[in-house]
Design a protein around this motif. Sequence first.
Motif, PDB file in Angstrom:
ATOM      1  N   GLY A 140       0.816  -1.226   0.000  1.00 30.46           N
ATOM      2  CA  GLY A 140       0.000   0.000   0.000  1.00 30.46           C
ATOM      3  C   GLY A 140       0.841   1.263   0.000  1.00 30.46           C
ATOM      4  N   SER A 141       1.923   1.264   0.745  1.00 31.64           N
ATOM      5  CA  SER A 141       2.809   2.433   0.784  1.00 31.64           C
ATOM      6  C   SER A 141       3.563   2.594  -0.534  1.00 31.64           C
ATOM      7  N   ALA A 142       4.061   1.488  -1.075  1.00 31.99           N
ATOM      8  CA  ALA A 142       4.769   1.551  -2.354  1.00 31.99           C
ATOM      9  C   ALA A 142       3.833   2.022  -3.459  1.00 31.99           C
ATOM     10  N   ALA A 143       2.589   1.596  -3.410  1.00 29.03           N
ATOM     11  CA  ALA A 143       1.617   2.020  -4.424  1.00 29.03           C
ATOM     12  C   ALA A 143       1.426   3.537  -4.377  1.00 29.03           C
ATOM     13  N   SER A 144       1.261   4.095  -3.184  1.00 31.80           N
ATOM     14  CA  SER A 144       1.130   5.555  -3.089  1.00 31.80           C
ATOM     15  C   SER A 144       2.367   6.251  -3.629  1.00 31.80           C
ATOM     16  N   PHE A 145       3.527   5.733  -3.282  1.00 33.42           N
ATOM     17  CA  PHE A 145       4.782   6.326  -3.748  1.00 33.42           C
ATOM     18  C   PHE A 145       4.838   6.385  -5.273  1.00 33.42           C
ATOM     19  N   LEU A 146       4.343   5.334  -5.925  1.00 30.71           N
ATOM     20  CA  LEU A 146       4.388   5.287  -7.384  1.00 30.71           C
ATOM     21  C   LEU A 146       3.463   6.302  -8.040  1.00 30.71           C
ATOM     22  N   PHE A 147       2.462   6.774  -7.303  1.00 31.74           N
ATOM     23  CA  PHE A 147       1.469   7.668  -7.883  1.00 31.74           C
ATOM     24  C   PHE A 147       1.651   9.124  -7.463  1.00 31.74           C
ATOM     25  N   ILE A 148       2.833   9.463  -6.943  1.00 30.10           N
ATOM     26  CA  ILE A 148       3.151  10.856  -6.605  1.00 30.10           C
ATOM     27  C   ILE A 148       4.428  11.267  -7.344  1.00 30.10           C
ATOM     28  N   ASN A 149       4.751  12.532  -7.266  1.00 26.33           N
ATOM     29  CA  ASN A 149       6.030  13.020  -7.773  1.00 26.33           C
ATOM     30  C   ASN A 149       7.001  13.006  -6.591  1.00 26.33           C
ATOM     31  N   PRO A 150       7.920  12.035  -6.525  1.00 28.01           N
ATOM     32  CA  PRO A 150       8.799  11.899  -5.351  1.00 28.01           C
ATOM     33  C   PRO A 150       9.805  13.038  -5.194  1.00 28.01           C
ATOM     34  N   LYS A 151       9.965  13.859  -6.207  1.00 27.96           N
ATOM     35  CA  LYS A 151      10.842  15.027  -6.079  1.00 27.96           C
ATOM     36  C   LYS A 151      10.172  16.127  -5.256  1.00 27.96           C
ATOM     37  N   GLU A 152       8.840  16.139  -5.261  1.00 29.95           N
ATOM     38  CA  GLU A 152       8.091  17.183  -4.564  1.00 29.95           C
ATOM     39  C   GLU A 152       7.382  16.703  -3.301  1.00 29.95           C
ATOM     40  N   TYR A 153       7.057  15.404  -3.248  1.00 29.28           N
ATOM     41  CA  TYR A 153       6.234  14.880  -2.166  1.00 29.28           C
ATOM     42  C   TYR A 153       6.841  13.628  -1.541  1.00 29.28           C
ATOM     43  N   THR A 154       6.390  13.332  -0.336  1.00 26.16           N
ATOM     44  CA  THR A 154       6.717  12.085   0.342  1.00 26.16           C
ATOM     45  C   THR A 154       5.415  11.468   0.839  1.00 26.16           C
ATOM     46  N   VAL A 155       5.451  10.183   1.136  1.00 25.57           N
ATOM     47  CA  VAL A 155       4.261   9.450   1.591  1.00 25.57           C
ATOM     48  C   VAL A 155       4.556   8.839   2.949  1.00 25.57           C
ATOM     49  N   LYS A 156       3.603   8.947   3.844  1.00 26.62           N
ATOM     50  CA  LYS A 156       3.694   8.310   5.164  1.00 26.62           C
ATOM     51  C   LYS A 156       2.377   7.597   5.446  1.00 26.62           C
ATOM     52  N   GLY A 157       2.467   6.380   5.984  1.00 33.55           N
ATOM     53  CA  GLY A 157       1.270   5.669   6.408  1.00 33.55           C
ATOM     54  C   GLY A 157       0.763   6.263   7.704  1.00 33.55           C
ATOM     55  N   ILE A 158      -0.554   6.503   7.783  1.00 33.87           N
ATOM     56  CA  ILE A 158      -1.110   7.071   9.016  1.00 33.87           C
ATOM     57  C   ILE A 158      -2.117   6.149   9.700  1.00 33.87           C
ATOM     58  N   GLU A 159      -2.599   5.123   8.978  1.00 35.33           N
ATOM     59  CA  GLU A 159      -3.529   4.180   9.612  1.00 35.33           C
ATOM     60  C   GLU A 159      -3.571   2.918   8.772  1.00 35.33           C
ATOM     61  N   ILE A 160      -3.611   1.784   9.461  1.00 36.53           N
ATOM     62  CA  ILE A 160      -3.770   0.505   8.760  1.00 36.53           C
ATOM     63  C   ILE A 160      -4.682  -0.384   9.593  1.00 36.53           C
ATOM     64  N   SER A 161      -5.515  -1.146   8.913  1.00 36.49           N
ATOM     65  CA  SER A 161      -6.377  -2.111   9.599  1.00 36.49           C
ATOM     66  C   SER A 161      -6.327  -3.421   8.834  1.00 36.49           C
ATOM     67  N   ALA A 162      -6.564  -4.502   9.556  1.00 31.57           N
ATOM     68  CA  ALA A 162      -6.503  -5.824   8.932  1.00 31.57           C
ATOM     69  C   ALA A 162      -7.542  -6.746   9.549  1.00 31.57           C
ATOM     70  N   ASN A 163      -8.199  -7.493   8.699  1.00 28.31           N
ATOM     71  CA  ASN A 163      -9.070  -8.576   9.128  1.00 28.31           C
ATOM     72  C   ASN A 163      -8.458  -9.858   8.587  1.00 28.31           C
ATOM     73  N   HIS A 164      -8.024 -10.735   9.486  1.00 27.80           N
ATOM     74  CA  HIS A 164      -7.439 -12.017   9.099  1.00 27.80           C
ATOM     75  C   HIS A 164      -8.569 -13.037   9.049  1.00 27.80           C
ATOM     76  N   LEU A 165      -8.780 -13.628   7.881  1.00 29.95           N
ATOM     77  CA  LEU A 165      -9.950 -14.467   7.650  1.00 29.95           C
ATOM     78  C   LEU A 165      -9.645 -15.945   7.528  1.00 29.95           C
ATOM     79  N   LYS A 166      -8.409 -16.268   7.160  1.00 33.25           N
ATOM     80  CA  LYS A 166      -8.032 -17.664   6.955  1.00 33.25           C
ATOM     81  C   LYS A 166      -6.556 -17.817   7.302  1.00 33.25           C
ATOM     82  N   SER A 167      -6.179 -18.971   7.842  1.00 32.66           N
ATOM     83  CA  SER A 167      -4.771 -19.200   8.175  1.00 32.66           C
ATOM     84  C   SER A 167      -4.052 -19.849   6.995  1.00 32.66           C
TER      85      SER A 167
END
Length: 137
Positions: free
Chosen positions: A64-91
Amino acid sequence: MDFEKALLQVNQFSKNTLMETLGIKYTEIGEDYLVATMPVNSKVHQPMGLLHGGATVALAESVGSAASFLFINPKEYTVKGIEISANHLKSKKEGVVTAKATIIHKGRTTHLWQITITDEEGALISLCKITNIVLPK
């Protein structure tokens, strides 16, 4: 966007990081998604011999973080994760899991991604969401 170049770039960024330690490899990119795989073995197991939820979340946050990075201009912007949630459904005990991050909201300052983590047969292992903030450098 040159998709092959972008995949090479995110895989190179993974050198000497948690992504390399966990064996995460970015494998596919499109206009609104990024895909990565991670082997399920003893390196990512919890003591009961199953895929550790923390390793699953690390995979989700990585893609998810790498995806955001790919969709910005890294010379002008940076990306930081601020929230993540997970539902584990199967082992899962062994094999490979695949994480696909798909954009839900691509705003100027926030990105919201849904990450589905599936096994080799396409069964849903975990469903995650990550919110990233886009900040000027």
